[in-house]
Scaffold this motif. Structure first.
Motif, PDB file in Angstrom:
ATOM      1  N   GLY A 209       2.392   9.730  16.844  1.00 50.70           N
ATOM      2  CA  GLY A 209       1.954   9.440  15.575  1.00 50.70           C
ATOM      3  C   GLY A 209       2.347   8.078  15.229  1.00 50.70           C
ATOM      4  O   GLY A 209       2.109   7.934  13.988  1.00 50.70           O
ATOM      5  N   TYR A 210       2.908   7.253  16.087  1.00 54.23           N
ATOM      6  CA  TYR A 210       3.201   5.934  15.840  1.00 54.23           C
ATOM      7  C   TYR A 210       2.174   5.085  14.926  1.00 54.23           C
ATOM      8  O   TYR A 210       1.082   5.005  15.568  1.00 54.23           O
ATOM      9  CB  TYR A 210       3.985   5.445  16.934  1.00 54.23           C
ATOM     10  CG  TYR A 210       4.607   3.724  16.737  1.00 54.23           C
ATOM     11  CD1 TYR A 210       5.845   3.917  16.358  1.00 54.23           C
ATOM     12  CD2 TYR A 210       3.891   2.862  16.756  1.00 54.23           C
ATOM     13  CE1 TYR A 210       6.376   2.563  16.230  1.00 54.23           C
ATOM     14  CE2 TYR A 210       4.502   1.316  16.546  1.00 54.23           C
ATOM     15  CZ  TYR A 210       5.696   1.295  16.118  1.00 54.23           C
ATOM     16  OH  TYR A 210       6.293   0.258  15.783  1.00 54.23           O
TER      17      TYR A 210
ATOM     18  N   ALA B 297      -2.688   3.309  19.703  1.00 52.53           N
ATOM     19  CA  ALA B 297      -2.942   3.899  21.156  1.00 52.53           C
ATOM     20  C   ALA B 297      -2.585   2.693  22.397  1.00 52.53           C
ATOM     21  O   ALA B 297      -3.017   1.506  22.245  1.00 52.53           O
ATOM     22  CB  ALA B 297      -4.336   4.187  21.434  1.00 52.53           C
ATOM     23  N   PRO B 298      -1.806   2.929  23.394  1.00 55.63           N
ATOM     24  CA  PRO B 298      -1.210   2.059  24.323  1.00 55.63           C
ATOM     25  C   PRO B 298      -1.968   2.148  25.580  1.00 55.63           C
ATOM     26  O   PRO B 298      -2.423   3.231  26.141  1.00 55.63           O
ATOM     27  CB  PRO B 298       0.246   2.473  24.493  1.00 55.63           C
ATOM     28  CG  PRO B 298       0.020   3.964  24.432  1.00 55.63           C
ATOM     29  CD  PRO B 298      -1.031   4.415  23.377  1.00 55.63           C
TER      30      PRO B 298
ATOM     31  N   HIS C  64       8.149  -4.132  23.301  1.00 65.32           N
ATOM     32  CA  HIS C  64       8.856  -3.212  22.569  1.00 65.32           C
ATOM     33  C   HIS C  64       7.952  -2.376  21.900  1.00 65.32           C
ATOM     34  O   HIS C  64       8.376  -1.300  21.639  1.00 65.32           O
ATOM     35  CB  HIS C  64       9.416  -4.296  21.493  1.00 65.32           C
ATOM     36  CG  HIS C  64      10.380  -3.679  20.545  1.00 65.32           C
ATOM     37  ND1 HIS C  64      11.285  -2.869  20.664  1.00 65.32           N
ATOM     38  CD2 HIS C  64      10.134  -3.393  19.236  1.00 65.32           C
ATOM     39  CE1 HIS C  64      11.995  -2.357  19.720  1.00 65.32           C
ATOM     40  NE2 HIS C  64      11.190  -2.680  18.607  1.00 65.32           N
ATOM     41  N   LEU C  65       6.796  -2.882  21.412  1.00 60.57           N
ATOM     42  CA  LEU C  65       5.750  -1.984  20.936  1.00 60.57           C
ATOM     43  C   LEU C  65       5.353  -0.795  21.900  1.00 60.57           C
ATOM     44  O   LEU C  65       5.331   0.319  21.605  1.00 60.57           O
ATOM     45  CB  LEU C  65       4.463  -2.685  20.114  1.00 60.57           C
ATOM     46  CG  LEU C  65       4.721  -3.562  18.957  1.00 60.57           C
ATOM     47  CD1 LEU C  65       3.665  -4.473  18.778  1.00 60.57           C
ATOM     48  CD2 LEU C  65       5.023  -2.640  17.884  1.00 60.57           C
ATOM     49  N   PHE C  66       5.243  -1.258  23.047  1.00 61.77           N
ATOM     50  CA  PHE C  66       4.833  -0.111  24.181  1.00 61.77           C
ATOM     51  C   PHE C  66       5.984   1.173  24.153  1.00 61.77           C
ATOM     52  O   PHE C  66       5.643   2.295  24.065  1.00 61.77           O
ATOM     53  CB  PHE C  66       4.675  -0.526  25.649  1.00 61.77           C
ATOM     54  CG  PHE C  66       3.152  -0.986  25.794  1.00 61.77           C
ATOM     55  CD1 PHE C  66       2.363  -0.077  26.229  1.00 61.77           C
ATOM     56  CD2 PHE C  66       2.884  -2.419  25.646  1.00 61.77           C
ATOM     57  CE1 PHE C  66       0.783  -0.295  26.315  1.00 61.77           C
ATOM     58  CE2 PHE C  66       1.404  -2.621  25.826  1.00 61.77           C
ATOM     59  CZ  PHE C  66       0.431  -1.594  26.387  1.00 61.77           C
ATOM     60  N   ASN C  67       7.018   0.527  24.251  1.00 64.30           N
ATOM     61  CA  ASN C  67       8.344   1.486  24.144  1.00 64.30           C
ATOM     62  C   ASN C  67       8.230   2.288  22.576  1.00 64.30           C
ATOM     63  O   ASN C  67       8.358   3.372  22.745  1.00 64.30           O
ATOM     64  CB  ASN C  67       9.617   0.532  23.942  1.00 64.30           C
ATOM     65  CG  ASN C  67       9.946   0.084  25.419  1.00 64.30           C
ATOM     66  OD1 ASN C  67       9.245   0.402  26.299  1.00 64.30           O
ATOM     67  ND2 ASN C  67      10.862  -1.103  25.536  1.00 64.30           N
TER      68      ASN C  67
END
Lengths: 468, 213
Positions: B147-148, B12-13, B137-140
């Motif tokens: 479901g990432y 979750a971001p 990068h992970l946020f993108n």
């Protein structure tokens, strides 16, 4: 090799060190309050353990205690249970001294430790409270810990620690009239940011710091955590020693002489190496006012609310925009045009006698502005309150339209009944302007006691350097 | 303490910097004398539309649909992706208690505040520091792919992307890693040195008697 003050404090408390640098650090003073200790005592109980050294423990109830109607007790049943749980835990496990709710020496844990002489130079001081950094003003290694660590210190008299980095913040020159330790603290945070001191112990040094009283040094070290540093500290000098002499738990007789001789060594050696050095010129420091929801969102009182459009970093810009919405402010508003609904003078940052004197001097013979619906003065301890009353400060405040309250943490974090309502704007001498800190939806501007007092009278921020 | 070995979970971001512990768990919930039950009040002021108080039935409170944890795609998330200086402010361990009680086992951010970082390890919650570039990068990725999931392997000190193609190394100090992998509480470990503590204390009592009694 020349050592910093922090190097000395660290080295003199290492009981055991692992190869990776993880050390068991001996703890001399353990301050305990009702909010972060119940689960730690429960943990001891469940494991069948006892406190390692009861005479290291100084306890008080401060976060939940009401500041009015003490004869009626604590009305909120959940707050009352937490305070009574501390009573019961101290009864069961013991302490060097306990100042319970209603005791005349009760107060904010970071005010009463030094006041009682229970905080002494060269000590390691911990408490389940991030503002434990306050005690570093006495050349202590003092920092906040979590509840698991409270339990660990109770059980072992030690903390598992790794050494932090050495950071020096040096402030040189005389402070202008109306510029206080609080303004210095906020100016430093404005410069280095709320993560500027992360992983470091900050030593505050320079002629401006040496010229501060112990109260001022406590204010400064108190805010070290707002700069991201768990510990802040100031070297021992005559001011430190004069403050301690005659305090209840300070040494006496031959022990005093021995102690003073040792305390005098608690300074950074000439040529000691710091990992990072920040220098400020006191002449550049004006009275400070925070405009946003982080202590680093701060500007001089004669400045304006900043414009996010001028910020290049997108994360920072979004943070600024969010803060402006929360604070109900428009970019480029003059700070002196910001009108207040409430004023809070108190907290472990600014509730000591010197703070109350500074505020009283501003308001004597004047009236709180009609748009300010509540102006509170909450002394840091019962003894500060008594001292202020002896000096007639309570009368000055009352006659000006301030409420004079019983000691405690009060509206710094609003765990008791003292709080902001949604949308209310407050000039506060406390330490955090986070969203909701002083009450859900409340808007906090951090300032010095003199600035808060001036704002109460004017109804908006004013530059105390021009106060008549 | 629950062991932490390998975690595979939804990310979750939380896209804001300087998230303080007052935001993670507001002060009114600190009146509890327990160390459990804080999950429903995690990020309370952001998560709900009303003002939360202890004792409320949180299942009946109006949710803020804009808050990230209320979006269905992040349901069951066990990894929180955050921005710099996460966990600043108050030392309240109620913050990691609330994160763990909600279901998080790891927080990934460019930096953490010291006390919070320390408190995480005492509660089986792994804080991982990665570079700002990696985090961006992970946020993108998280935003792009519902479901990432990431895999975190503590033994190998690796964060592994869903396709297994990218393995990102992270630092964790040896003592803390050992405690997490084995679910050890460090009071027991420290008490193995009880004799050393007693000897240190005895010397201190002689050298600085004013610290005792």
């Amino acid at each position: 090799m020349p050592q910093t003050l922090y190097d000395k404090l660290w080295a003199s408390h290492v009981v055991h060190a692992e190869d990776d640098g993880t050390a068991l650090l001996y703890i001399d003073r353990h301050l305990v309050h009702e909010v972060t200790s119940p689960q730690a005592f429960e943990g001891l109980r469940l494991a069948g353990r006892k406190p390692w050294r009861i005479d290291s423990i100084v306890a008080t109830a401060d976060h939940n205690t009401p500041t009015t109607d003490w004869n009626e007790g604590i009305k909120d049943p959940i707050s009352r249970l937490q305070v009574e749980t501390l009573d019961a835990n101290i009864r069961e496990f013991g302490a060097k001294v306990y100042f319970p709710f209603l005791d005349r020496r009760q107060g904010i844990v970071h005010v009463i430790g030094p006041e009682q002489g229970a905080t002494l130079p060269g000590m390691t001081v911990v408490c389940g409270d991030s503002h434990t950094s306050t005690h570093g003003a006495f050349a202590c290694l003092a920092h906040g810990i979590g509840t698991s660590e409270v339990e660990h210190v109770l059980a072992t008299q030690c903390l598992v620690q790794k050494k932090m980095q050495n950071m020096l913040v040096s402030v040189e020159g005389p402070l202008a009239r109306g510029v206080t330790a609080k303004d210095v603290a906020l100016a430093i945070i404005g410069r280095i940011g709320t993560a500027g001191g992360t992983a470091s112990a900050i030593e505050f040094a320079g002629s401006s710091i040496r010229a501060l009283s112990m109260e001022g040094r406590m204010t400064l070290c108190n805010m070290a955590i707002e700069a991201g540093a768990r510990a802040g500290m100031v070297a021992v000098d005559d001011v430190t020693i004069a403050y301690l002499k005659g305090r209840t738990f300070a040494p006496t007789g031959e022990n005093w002489n021995r102690a003073v001789a040792y305390w005098r060594t608690l300074t950074s050696d000439d040529g000691a190496q710091f990992d990072r050095v920040v220098r400020l010129d006191a002449r550049d420091i004006s009275p400070q006012v925070t405009w946003g929801t982080s202590p680093e969102m701060v500007v001089p009182v004669d400045g304006r609310v900043p414009d996010p459009e001028k910020e290049k970093d997108p994360t920072r810009r979004e943070g600024m925009e969010r803060a402006l919405i929360y604070m109900g402010l428009k970019p480029n508003t003059r700070i002196e045009d910001i009108r207040l609904d409430k004023v809070f003078i108190g907290s472990c940052t600014n509730s000591r006698i010197e703070d109350l004197r500074a505020a009283a001097a501003m308001v004597r013979g004047k009236r709180v502005a009609s748009n300010v619906r509540l102006a509170l003065v909450v002394p840091g301890s019962g003894l500060v309150k008594a001292q202020a009353e002896q000096e007639g400060l309570d009368r000055v405040f009352r006659e000006s339209g301030f409420q004079w309250r019983e000691p405690g943490c009060s509206m710094c974090l609003a765990m008791n009944a003292d709080r902001l309502e949604a949308g209310e704007r407050c000039a506060s001498t406390s330490n955090r302007n986070f969203e909701g800190r002083q009450g859900a939806g409340g808007r906090t501007h951090l300032v010095s006691p003199a600035m808060a007092a001036g704002a109460a009278i004017a109804g908006h921020f004013v530059d105390v350097r021009n106060w008549k | 303490m629950e062991k932490f070995t390998v975690l595979n979970g939804i990310v979750a971001p939380l896209d804001r910097a300087n998230v303080d512990t007052d935001a993670i768990i507001p002060k009114q919930f600190l009146k509890s004398i327990k160390r459990s039950g804080f999950g429903p009040n995690l990020f309370d002021a952001w998560r709900y539309q009303d003002v939360g108080e202890p004792g409320m039935d949180n299942t009946k409170r109006p949710l803020n649909p804009d808050f990230v944890l209320n979006q269905p795609r992040y349901k069951g998330a066990s990894i929180l992706l955050a921005r710099k200086n996460f966990g600043c402010g108050s030392s309240r361990e109620h913050a990691p208690w609330a994160l763990v009680d909600y279901g998080f086992r790891a927080v990934i951010a460019p930096s953490f505040a010291d006390i919070f970082y320390n408190n995480c390890f005492k509660n089986g919650l792994l804080p991982i520091v990665l570079t700002e570039m990696r985090i961006d990068h992970l946020f993108n990725e998280v935003n792009a792919f519902p479901g990432y999931k990431l895999t975190i392997d503590l033994e190998r000190q690796m964060v592994i992307t869903p396709d297994g193609a990218t393995q990102i190394a992270f630092d964790v100090d040896a003592h803390r890693k050992h405690c997490l992998l084995n679910g050890l509480d460090d009071i027991g470990l420290s008490l193995r040195h009880a004799d050393k503590i007693r000897a240190f204390e005895a010397r201190r009592r002689t050298e600085q008697p004013w610290l005792f009694g």
